[in-house]
Design an enzyme around this catalytic site. Sequence first.
Site, PDB file in Angstrom:
ATOM      1  N   CYS A 116      21.219  25.711  31.865  1.00 38.57           N
ATOM      2  CA  CYS A 116      21.439  25.602  33.315  1.00 38.57           C
ATOM      3  C   CYS A 116      20.531  26.525  34.114  1.00 38.57           C
ATOM      4  O   CYS A 116      20.399  26.361  35.325  1.00 38.57           O
ATOM      5  CB  CYS A 116      22.902  25.905  33.633  1.00 38.57           C
ATOM      6  SG  CYS A 116      24.015  24.807  32.756  1.00 38.57           S
ATOM      7  N   HIS A 258      23.502  26.928  40.883  1.00 41.43           N
ATOM      8  CA  HIS A 258      23.673  25.905  39.851  1.00 41.43           C
ATOM      9  C   HIS A 258      25.086  25.345  39.992  1.00 41.43           C
ATOM     10  O   HIS A 258      26.050  26.095  40.167  1.00 41.43           O
ATOM     11  CB  HIS A 258      23.463  26.514  38.462  1.00 41.43           C
ATOM     12  CG  HIS A 258      24.000  25.646  37.368  1.00 41.43           C
ATOM     13  ND1 HIS A 258      23.618  24.324  37.258  1.00 41.43           N
ATOM     14  CD2 HIS A 258      24.904  25.880  36.386  1.00 41.43           C
ATOM     15  CE1 HIS A 258      24.277  23.784  36.237  1.00 41.43           C
ATOM     16  NE2 HIS A 258      25.058  24.709  35.697  1.00 41.43           N
ATOM     17  N   ASN A 288      28.226  18.714  36.571  1.00 35.94           N
ATOM     18  CA  ASN A 288      27.249  19.714  36.129  1.00 35.94           C
ATOM     19  C   ASN A 288      26.099  18.984  35.432  1.00 35.94           C
ATOM     20  O   ASN A 288      26.276  18.429  34.354  1.00 35.94           O
ATOM     21  CB  ASN A 288      27.944  20.693  35.174  1.00 35.94           C
ATOM     22  CG  ASN A 288      27.011  21.757  34.606  1.00 35.94           C
ATOM     23  OD1 ASN A 288      25.793  21.647  34.707  1.00 35.94           O
ATOM     24  ND2 ASN A 288      27.598  22.774  34.004  1.00 35.94           N
TER      25      ASN A 288
HETATM   26  N1  ACO Z   1      42.866  18.007  31.515  1.00 31.94           N
HETATM   27  C1  ACO Z   1      44.031  18.648  31.422  1.00 31.94           C
HETATM   28  N2  ACO Z   1      44.181  19.812  30.737  1.00 31.94           N
HETATM   29  C2  ACO Z   1      43.094  20.329  30.161  1.00 31.94           C
HETATM   30  C3  ACO Z   1      41.844  19.705  30.205  1.00 31.94           C
HETATM   31  C4  ACO Z   1      41.748  18.495  30.924  1.00 31.94           C
HETATM   32  N3  ACO Z   1      40.586  17.818  31.059  1.00 31.94           N
HETATM   33  N4  ACO Z   1      40.951  20.466  29.534  1.00 31.94           N
HETATM   34  C5  ACO Z   1      41.625  21.523  29.068  1.00 31.94           C
HETATM   35  N5  ACO Z   1      42.914  21.443  29.443  1.00 31.94           N
HETATM   36  C6  ACO Z   1      44.002  22.391  29.155  1.00 31.94           C
HETATM   37  C7  ACO Z   1      43.733  23.262  27.979  1.00 31.94           C
HETATM   38  O1  ACO Z   1      44.091  22.638  26.779  1.00 31.94           O
HETATM   39  C8  ACO Z   1      44.578  24.469  28.285  1.00 31.94           C
HETATM   40  O2  ACO Z   1      45.912  24.178  27.930  1.00 31.94           O
HETATM   41  P1  ACO Z   1      46.882  25.310  27.301  1.00 31.94           P
HETATM   42  O3  ACO Z   1      46.965  26.374  28.352  1.00 31.94           O
HETATM   43  O4  ACO Z   1      48.137  24.573  27.050  1.00 31.94           O
HETATM   44  O5  ACO Z   1      46.162  25.787  26.067  1.00 31.94           O
HETATM   45  C9  ACO Z   1      44.521  24.579  29.811  1.00 31.94           C
HETATM   46  O6  ACO Z   1      44.096  23.284  30.268  1.00 31.94           O
HETATM   47  C10 ACO Z   1      43.543  25.609  30.281  1.00 31.94           C
HETATM   48  O7  ACO Z   1      42.320  25.455  29.558  1.00 31.94           O
HETATM   49  P2  ACO Z   1      41.082  26.343  29.872  1.00 31.94           P
HETATM   50  O8  ACO Z   1      39.928  25.903  29.028  1.00 31.94           O
HETATM   51  O9  ACO Z   1      41.442  27.789  29.815  1.00 31.94           O
HETATM   52  O10 ACO Z   1      40.814  25.939  31.397  1.00 31.94           O
HETATM   53  P3  ACO Z   1      39.881  26.623  32.461  1.00 31.94           P
HETATM   54  O11 ACO Z   1      40.656  26.959  33.647  1.00 31.94           O
HETATM   55  O12 ACO Z   1      39.025  27.700  31.864  1.00 31.94           O
HETATM   56  O13 ACO Z   1      38.911  25.398  32.884  1.00 31.94           O
HETATM   57  C11 ACO Z   1      36.663  24.682  32.413  1.00 31.94           C
HETATM   58  C12 ACO Z   1      38.089  24.780  31.912  1.00 31.94           C
HETATM   59  C13 ACO Z   1      36.662  23.846  33.665  1.00 31.94           C
HETATM   60  C14 ACO Z   1      35.806  24.053  31.336  1.00 31.94           C
HETATM   61  C15 ACO Z   1      36.155  26.111  32.748  1.00 31.94           C
HETATM   62  O14 ACO Z   1      36.439  26.953  31.672  1.00 31.94           O
HETATM   63  C16 ACO Z   1      34.667  26.193  33.055  1.00 31.94           C
HETATM   64  O15 ACO Z   1      34.202  25.691  34.058  1.00 31.94           O
HETATM   65  N6  ACO Z   1      33.931  26.923  32.205  1.00 31.94           N
HETATM   66  C17 ACO Z   1      32.507  27.248  32.490  1.00 31.94           C
HETATM   67  C18 ACO Z   1      31.599  26.074  32.424  1.00 31.94           C
HETATM   68  C19 ACO Z   1      30.190  26.559  32.663  1.00 31.94           C
HETATM   69  O16 ACO Z   1      29.890  27.190  33.683  1.00 31.94           O
HETATM   70  N7  ACO Z   1      29.288  26.345  31.738  1.00 31.94           N
HETATM   71  C20 ACO Z   1      27.953  26.909  31.863  1.00 31.94           C
HETATM   72  C21 ACO Z   1      26.943  25.946  32.282  1.00 31.94           C
HETATM   73  S1  ACO Z   1      26.851  24.529  31.230  1.00 31.94           S
HETATM   74  C22 ACO Z   1      25.383  24.647  30.318  1.00 31.94           C
HETATM   75  O17 ACO Z   1      24.716  25.653  30.298  1.00 31.94           O
HETATM   76  C23 ACO Z   1      25.009  23.462  29.510  1.00 31.94           C
END
Ligand code: ACO
Length: 331
Positions: A116, A258, A288
């Site tokens: 990214c 980004h 993204n």
């Molecule tokens: N729908 C419903 N529930 C979900 C989903 C979904 N699609 N996905 C995960 N959950 C659940 C999980 O199982 C978890 O449940 P639990 O608490 O019972 O275990 C709960 O939701 C919370 O999961 P988290 O992964 O902790 O959720 P978070 O709030 O962190 O959001 C996300 C997830 C959106 C992926 C976030 O972590 C994020 O944006 N991370 C960074 C992404 C990023 O910036 N990447 C870098 C760039 S990409 C690149 O370089 C290629």
Amino acid sequence: MPEPLRIRIAGSGRALPDKVLTNQWFIDRLETSEEWIRERTGILERRIASEGESTATLATTAARKALADAKMSVDDIDMIIVATITPECPFPSTACFVQQALGGPPVPAFDLAAACSGYIYGFIVSSFLLQNGLYRNILLIGAETMSKITDYDDRSTCILFGDGAGATILSASPKTDGPALLHYRMQAEGSGLSMLAVPAGGSRLPASKMTIDERLHYVKMQGREVYKLAVKRNLELIDSTLAEAGVSPEDIALVIPHQSNLRIIESARQRLGLPQDRVFTNIQRYGNTSAASIPICIDECREMGRIKPGDLVLLVGFGAGLTWGSALIRI
Ligand code: ACO
């Protein structure tokens, strides 16, 4: 602050596939909901490549639009760089595929892999090459087909990513007080590489039946850890870039972050104390798109008149590697 690197954005273009994946598409297939996706990511829909579309075809379409916008022909281009983590194939580079499609002279063409942060890395490297006087016009493209490495059975990653390409033509600028790269930061932390990766398909773990059975050719992400680091690094980046450049947040006409997650962007906006209209977002429509996200934003902002000559614009991004970078530019 170091001497500004005198470069300008001479043209830009973007290419987004026509096919739209709405949140409902995921709700029909996975255990998820509109509220979860909207609240956790801000994403409403993304664009996905159809058959026949690939990273190079999107990159080429964006490049042709950038050339037209700059009123240049491919003969005016001295170098082609494609920032991507979803290349056309392991080799040759996607940049060479773009060169083949565009035609033109045998100028250098290569890919840059910084996930990214790829476009920002490319912007900084291009600026030095242009400042040096060795090259006049560099075609810098960010292009991705993240859908090709997304596991649509993994609800925690598949809702995030989209496909697209943004192209810019960066040119040496003759004016000392005109368009420039005023300051930048570019960093990486290899210790975090396993947090966000496609484990298989390279020399470390070549493709085999096992890697396919175990779905190791898809993005694996420790979402929460990456999220926390993305917020932390973004805030550090913004603080250090502005402090070192001697610029205060009020001086920034527009921040182009980004498009990783609306909450990550929002935390950066709050740190800067800027109103919403001074931080550009389009993640709602495209998700993204990794290295493509910032040049797509730049093209939309130029088209909408959101950035104009003389404006100070801050580009900031964080991604796999882990990598992160910023570029403070005067348009
Ligand atoms: N729908 C419903 N529930 C979900 C989903 C979904 N699609 N996905 C995960 N959950 C659940 C999980 O199982 C978890 O449940 P639990 O608490 O019972 O275990 C709960 O939701 C919370 O999961 P988290 O992964 O902790 O959720 P978070 O709030 O962190 O959001 C996300 C997830 C959106 C992926 C976030 O972590 C994020 O944006 N991370 C960074 C992404 C990023 O910036 N990447 C870098 C760039 S990409 C690149 O370089 C290629």
